[in-house]
Structure formats: structure tokens, C-alpha cells
Design a protein around this motif. Structure first.
Motif, PDB file in Angstrom:
ATOM      1  N   UNK A   1      59.280  40.564  20.231  1.00  0.00           N
ATOM      2  CA  UNK A   1      58.472  40.973  21.379  1.00  0.00           C
ATOM      3  C   UNK A   1      57.077  41.389  20.923  1.00  0.00           C
ATOM      4  N   UNK A   2      56.041  40.816  21.551  1.00  0.00           N
ATOM      5  CA  UNK A   2      54.692  41.032  21.032  1.00  0.00           C
ATOM      6  C   UNK A   2      53.917  42.034  21.876  1.00  0.00           C
ATOM      7  N   UNK A   3      53.286  42.972  21.187  1.00  0.00           N
ATOM      8  CA  UNK A   3      52.425  43.917  21.910  1.00  0.00           C
ATOM      9  C   UNK A   3      50.988  43.681  21.466  1.00  0.00           C
ATOM     10  N   UNK A   4      50.044  43.929  22.374  1.00  0.00           N
ATOM     11  CA  UNK A   4      48.645  43.786  21.986  1.00  0.00           C
ATOM     12  C   UNK A   4      48.153  45.093  21.360  1.00  0.00           C
ATOM     13  N   UNK A   5      46.851  45.167  21.078  1.00  0.00           N
ATOM     14  CA  UNK A   5      46.370  46.351  20.365  1.00  0.00           C
ATOM     15  C   UNK A   5      46.417  47.613  21.215  1.00  0.00           C
ATOM     16  N   UNK A   6      46.587  47.443  22.517  1.00  0.00           N
ATOM     17  CA  UNK A   6      46.705  48.604  23.416  1.00  0.00           C
ATOM     18  C   UNK A   6      48.177  48.990  23.616  1.00  0.00           C
ATOM     19  N   UNK A   7      49.071  48.272  22.953  1.00  0.00           N
ATOM     20  CA  UNK A   7      50.506  48.557  23.099  1.00  0.00           C
ATOM     21  C   UNK A   7      51.112  47.925  24.339  1.00  0.00           C
ATOM     22  N   UNK A   8      50.360  47.040  24.987  1.00  0.00           N
ATOM     23  CA  UNK A   8      50.892  46.397  26.199  1.00  0.00           C
ATOM     24  C   UNK A   8      51.726  45.181  25.785  1.00  0.00           C
ATOM     25  N   UNK A   9      52.867  45.075  26.416  1.00  0.00           N
ATOM     26  CA  UNK A   9      53.749  43.951  26.124  1.00  0.00           C
ATOM     27  C   UNK A   9      53.329  42.756  26.980  1.00  0.00           C
ATOM     28  N   UNK A  10      53.028  41.632  26.343  1.00  0.00           N
ATOM     29  CA  UNK A  10      52.573  40.465  27.099  1.00  0.00           C
ATOM     30  C   UNK A  10      53.802  39.657  27.517  1.00  0.00           C
ATOM     31  N   UNK A  11      54.073  39.624  28.821  1.00  0.00           N
ATOM     32  CA  UNK A  11      55.291  38.917  29.244  1.00  0.00           C
ATOM     33  C   UNK A  11      55.089  38.013  30.449  1.00  0.00           C
ATOM     34  N   UNK A  12      53.849  37.867  30.899  1.00  0.00           N
ATOM     35  CA  UNK A  12      53.610  37.128  32.132  1.00  0.00           C
ATOM     36  C   UNK A  12      52.475  36.123  31.891  1.00  0.00           C
ATOM     37  N   UNK A  13      52.765  34.854  32.082  1.00  0.00           N
ATOM     38  CA  UNK A  13      51.758  33.797  31.905  1.00  0.00           C
ATOM     39  C   UNK A  13      51.405  33.188  33.255  1.00  0.00           C
ATOM     40  N   UNK A  14      50.107  33.147  33.561  1.00  0.00           N
ATOM     41  CA  UNK A  14      49.638  32.380  34.717  1.00  0.00           C
ATOM     42  C   UNK A  14      49.132  31.054  34.173  1.00  0.00           C
ATOM     43  N   UNK A  15      49.777  29.998  34.561  1.00  0.00           N
ATOM     44  CA  UNK A  15      49.543  28.686  33.985  1.00  0.00           C
ATOM     45  C   UNK A  15      48.896  27.775  35.027  1.00  0.00           C
ATOM     46  N   UNK A  16      47.638  27.438  34.807  1.00  0.00           N
ATOM     47  CA  UNK A  16      46.941  26.580  35.762  1.00  0.00           C
ATOM     48  C   UNK A  16      47.172  25.118  35.381  1.00  0.00           C
ATOM     49  N   UNK A  17      47.529  24.299  36.376  1.00  0.00           N
ATOM     50  CA  UNK A  17      47.796  22.893  36.082  1.00  0.00           C
ATOM     51  C   UNK A  17      46.677  21.976  36.590  1.00  0.00           C
ATOM     52  N   UNK A  18      45.726  22.527  37.322  1.00  0.00           N
ATOM     53  CA  UNK A  18      44.559  21.754  37.762  1.00  0.00           C
ATOM     54  C   UNK A  18      43.475  22.703  38.257  1.00  0.00           C
ATOM     55  N   UNK A  19      42.208  22.260  38.153  1.00  0.00           N
ATOM     56  CA  UNK A  19      41.101  23.019  38.749  1.00  0.00           C
ATOM     57  C   UNK A  19      40.832  22.537  40.164  1.00  0.00           C
ATOM     58  N   UNK A  20      41.427  21.421  40.540  1.00  0.00           N
ATOM     59  CA  UNK A  20      41.105  20.799  41.830  1.00  0.00           C
ATOM     60  C   UNK A  20      41.823  21.497  42.975  1.00  0.00           C
ATOM     61  N   UNK A  21      41.279  21.323  44.171  1.00  0.00           N
ATOM     62  CA  UNK A  21      41.927  21.919  45.340  1.00  0.00           C
ATOM     63  C   UNK A  21      41.632  21.066  46.568  1.00  0.00           C
ATOM     64  N   UNK A  22      42.533  21.138  47.535  1.00  0.00           N
ATOM     65  CA  UNK A  22      42.367  20.349  48.757  1.00  0.00           C
ATOM     66  C   UNK A  22      41.684  21.148  49.872  1.00  0.00           C
ATOM     67  N   UNK A  23      41.370  22.415  49.628  1.00  0.00           N
ATOM     68  CA  UNK A  23      40.516  23.179  50.552  1.00  0.00           C
ATOM     69  C   UNK A  23      39.452  23.923  49.734  1.00  0.00           C
ATOM     70  N   UNK A  24      38.631  24.725  50.373  1.00  0.00           N
ATOM     71  CA  UNK A  24      37.509  25.365  49.672  1.00  0.00           C
ATOM     72  C   UNK A  24      37.333  26.803  50.146  1.00  0.00           C
ATOM     73  N   UNK A  25      38.257  27.672  49.797  1.00  0.00           N
ATOM     74  CA  UNK A  25      38.116  29.060  50.235  1.00  0.00           C
ATOM     75  C   UNK A  25      36.752  29.585  49.784  1.00  0.00           C
ATOM     76  N   UNK A  26      36.061  30.224  50.698  1.00  0.00           N
ATOM     77  CA  UNK A  26      34.651  30.545  50.475  1.00  0.00           C
ATOM     78  C   UNK A  26      34.424  31.473  49.295  1.00  0.00           C
ATOM     79  N   UNK A  27      35.414  32.339  48.984  1.00  0.00           N
ATOM     80  CA  UNK A  27      35.233  33.283  47.872  1.00  0.00           C
ATOM     81  C   UNK A  27      35.680  32.683  46.545  1.00  0.00           C
TER      82      UNK A  27
END
Ligand code: SAM
Ligand code: SF4
Length: 327
Positions: A1-27
Motif C-alpha cells: 500500500x503506497x502513501x505519498x509524502x503527506x501520508x495520504x493513501x492513494x487508492x482512487x484513479x480517475x481515468x480519462x479515455x477521451x478529451x472529446x465530448x458531444x456537448x459543450x458545458x460552458x464552464x
């Protein structure tokens, strides 16, 4: 189990599979969209699977597929199937705008997807069209129904809170979510990408609490749902749960457990900084075995920065919208 230098355990990955989108939310995304990345510059499903396997070996337990709009990536169920078979991965879920979900819910579920979050800022079709520039709200409702029919549970709704746009829909969104047995979360607008020019529409998450408390009895839920940073409350009269995600007014960097990988394989330790390291070059290094890859990635995880500095640091000027980061 890996902790970063702040002692936080990294256990959650947000994995993007494309930059494209079919709409254009203004923000999130400019109206012109984004330039299509050459196919070879995007991680293949095989490369993604290898990276995730290594990360699971280092302690990642949860993977959320995101984008851009992840459902526009061709053959996505094939990737889900590949990731689903990784031993040790406890939670595989996806965040979508729901537009294509009515046709994709079944194949995604069959491939092993466990949960979905659907992004929905308003219940009003005209407002929806305005904020997304051309989105069709009934398509999202059809996607939601398909997700419910497939038995995804829980289904979460994500609404970005915008002053003068949907701040008068807090009660109706909460009621809708309760009726549909969904977990509604309000997200504070972040000064990232086009969101940087919309600061006048920023509203603190506390505003949601105040509005809901005027109408109903709120009780802290006392536990998290999933591995995200939302703070949950039970709405007693509705017998439902509402979440608040407040990265701006009450940052949660001290308990941040997440990392991000972009569609081109950029490693991002924090969404506020635009200086990602590339895993694509690493994984494509001829002869680099899994042990060396693991060691290199473990080194990167340790570099995760302490906080987002209120999105105000000079090196923290994310001009790219959230579509390129994955939210
Ligand atoms: N297309 C999918 C969707 O909309 O859910 C996945 C990617 S989207 C970038 C992920 C999340 O980022 C969405 O819930 C969206 O509302 C949120 N988001 C985008 N730009 C944002 C901003 N400037 N501030 C806060 N949230 C933002
Ligand atoms: Fe597309 Fe999601 Fe960004 Fe909206 S928030 S433009 S749906 S990537």
C-alpha cells in the motif's frame, strides 16, 4: 500500500479515455471543442489495462472512467471488460453526461461496470440546452432510465452549482433525486478552464445546505458513499441523501486519495496544476518491464502535491478545461 509524502493513501484513479465530448458545458469546454488527438497519441486499451494493473498493485482500489465524455470512446465496453478482470480492483465506475447512455447502459453493465454517475445541472430542457449549448435533456432522462433498468446502484447525479442559473433548482433537483432513488451531489464551480471566467456565478456549497435546511431536516449522513470527497447529509422528510463537493470553500486536500491519468497518458497528481508527467512515453519505452514501470509510477505517486493552493498559486493556472483533466 503506497502513501505519498503527506501520508495520504492513494487508492482512487480517475481515468480519462477521451478529451472529446458531444456537448459543450460552458464552464468546461470552449464552444469550438477540442482538436482531435491523433489515434496513436491516445493510450490503447492494452496500455490502459497495464497501467491500471500496476496501479492496483500499488494500492489503487477504485477506478472511475471519465473524459471528456467517456461514452464517445469507441468500443468502451471492451475496455470495461479488460479492467473488470483485474484482480484486486474493487470498484469500477463511470461518470457520464448521459446523452449516449440509453444505448450504452446494457453493454457497459454486461462488460462488468458496477456504477454510474450522471451529470445533470438542471431539470429544465431550455436551461439544459443553454448550459450545454445544444444538449437534449430527454436523451439524458432516457439514459438515466436505462441505467436504472440495468440495476446500477447507487446512481449519483452531479450538478454544478451556478448562481443565477440553477440556484433556484436546489429543492426541485433534491425532490427529483429522492423520487428516483438517486444520490444528488452539488459541486462548487472551480476556476478551471472556461470556469475561470465565470467566477461571478460561483456559489458556496453552504448555500445548498441553507436552502435545503429551510425546507427539510438535514442530518449528517456520517459515512461516505464510494471513495470521493463528497460530504453527505440525510434529508429526513425525503428519506434521501444529498452530497456536497466543496473544493473551493472547504478544500479537502488533506484527505485527497486520488490521481488522474489523461487520455494521452498524462499523469496528474492534482487537478489544479497543469504540469503533468507523461506515462505514455514511459509505458512505450522498449524493454521496460512491469517491475521498472511499477517503480517509476511509485516514484510519481510520492510526488503528489500537498494541496491546490486555493487555485491561486502562480504555477496553478489551469487554462485547459475539466474535459482534459477528467473532473
Ligand atoms: N463528461 C462527463 C460528465 O460531464 O460527467 C465526465 C467528464 S466531466 C469533465 C466531469 C465532471 O466535471 C462533471 O460533473 C462536470 O460537471 C465537472 N466540471 C467540469 N468543469 C467544471 C468546473 N469548472 N467546475 C466544477 N466542475 C466542473
Ligand atoms: Fe462534456 Fe462533461 Fe465537460 Fe460537460 S462537463 S463539456 S459533458 S466533458
Amino acid at each position: 500500500m503506497l502513501k505519498d509524502q503527506q501520508g495520504r493513501q492513494i487508492e482512487y484513479l480517475r481515468l480519462s479515455v477521451t478529451d472529446l465530448c458531444n456537448i459543450r458545458c460552458r464552464y468546461c469546454m470552449p464552444v469550438t471543442g477540442v482538436e482531435k488527438t491523433a489515434r496513436d497519441d491516445i493510450l490503447s486499451f492494452e496500455e490502459i489495462t497495464r497501467l491500471v494493473r500496476v496501479l492496483v498493485g500499488l494500492g489503487v482500489k477504485s477506478v472511475r472512467i471519465t473524459g471528456g465524455e467517456p461514452l464517445v470512446r469507441k468500443e468502451l465496453p471492451r475496455l470495461i471488460h479488460m479492467l473488470h478482470s483485474i484482480e484486486g480492483l474493487e470498484d469500477l465506475c463511470l461518470t457520464t453526461n448521459g446523452i449516449l447512455l440509453s444505448e450504452m447502459a446494457r453493454p457497459l453493465s454486461e462488460a462488468g461496470l458496477q456504477r454510474v454517475n450522471i451529470h445533470l445541472d438542471t431539470l429544465d430542457p431550455e436551461r439544459f440546452r443553454h448550459i450545454t449549448r445544444w444538449g437534449n435533456l430527454p436523451q439524458v432522462f432516457a439514459g438515466l432510465r436505462a441505467a436504472q433498468d440495468e440495476g446500477f446502484d447507487p446512481i449519483k447525479l452531479n450538478a454544478v452549482l451556478l448562481k443565477g442559473f440553477n440556484d433556484d433548482e436546489i429543492i426541485s433537483l433534491a425532490r427529483f433525486a429522492a423520487e428516483q432513488d438517486l444520490v444528488l451531489r452539488f459541486i462548487e464551480l472551480m476556476p478551471i478552464g472556461p470556469g475561470r471566467n465565470m467566477k461571478s456565478q460561483y456559489l458556496e456549497a453552504q448555500y445548498v445546505l441553507d436552502q435545503l435546511s429551510e425546507q427539510w431536516t438535514l442530518v449528517p449522513f456520517g459515512k461516505t458513499l464510494g471513495r470521493g470527497p463528497a460530504e453527505y447529509y440525510k434529508v429526513v422528510e425525503l428519506d434521501s441523501v444529498v452530497g456536497l463537493i466543496h473544493p473551493v470553500s472547504q478544500p479537502f486536500c488533506d484527505r485527497c486519495n486520488r490521481i488522474r491519468i489523461s487520455a494521452e497518458g498524462k499523469f496528474q497528481d492534482c487537478l489544479a496544476y497543469q504540469e503533468p508527467w507523461t506515462l505514455r512515453d514511459l509505458i512505450r519505452t522498449p524493454g521496460l518491464g512491469d517491475d521498472a514501470l511499477t517503480e517509476a509510477i511509485a516514484g510519481l505517486l510520492k510526488l503528489k502535491r500537498a494541496d491546490h493552493g486555493g487555485f491561486l498559486l502562480p504555477q496553478c493556472t489551469p487554462t485547459r478545461g475539466m474535459y482534459g483533466i477528467g473532473g
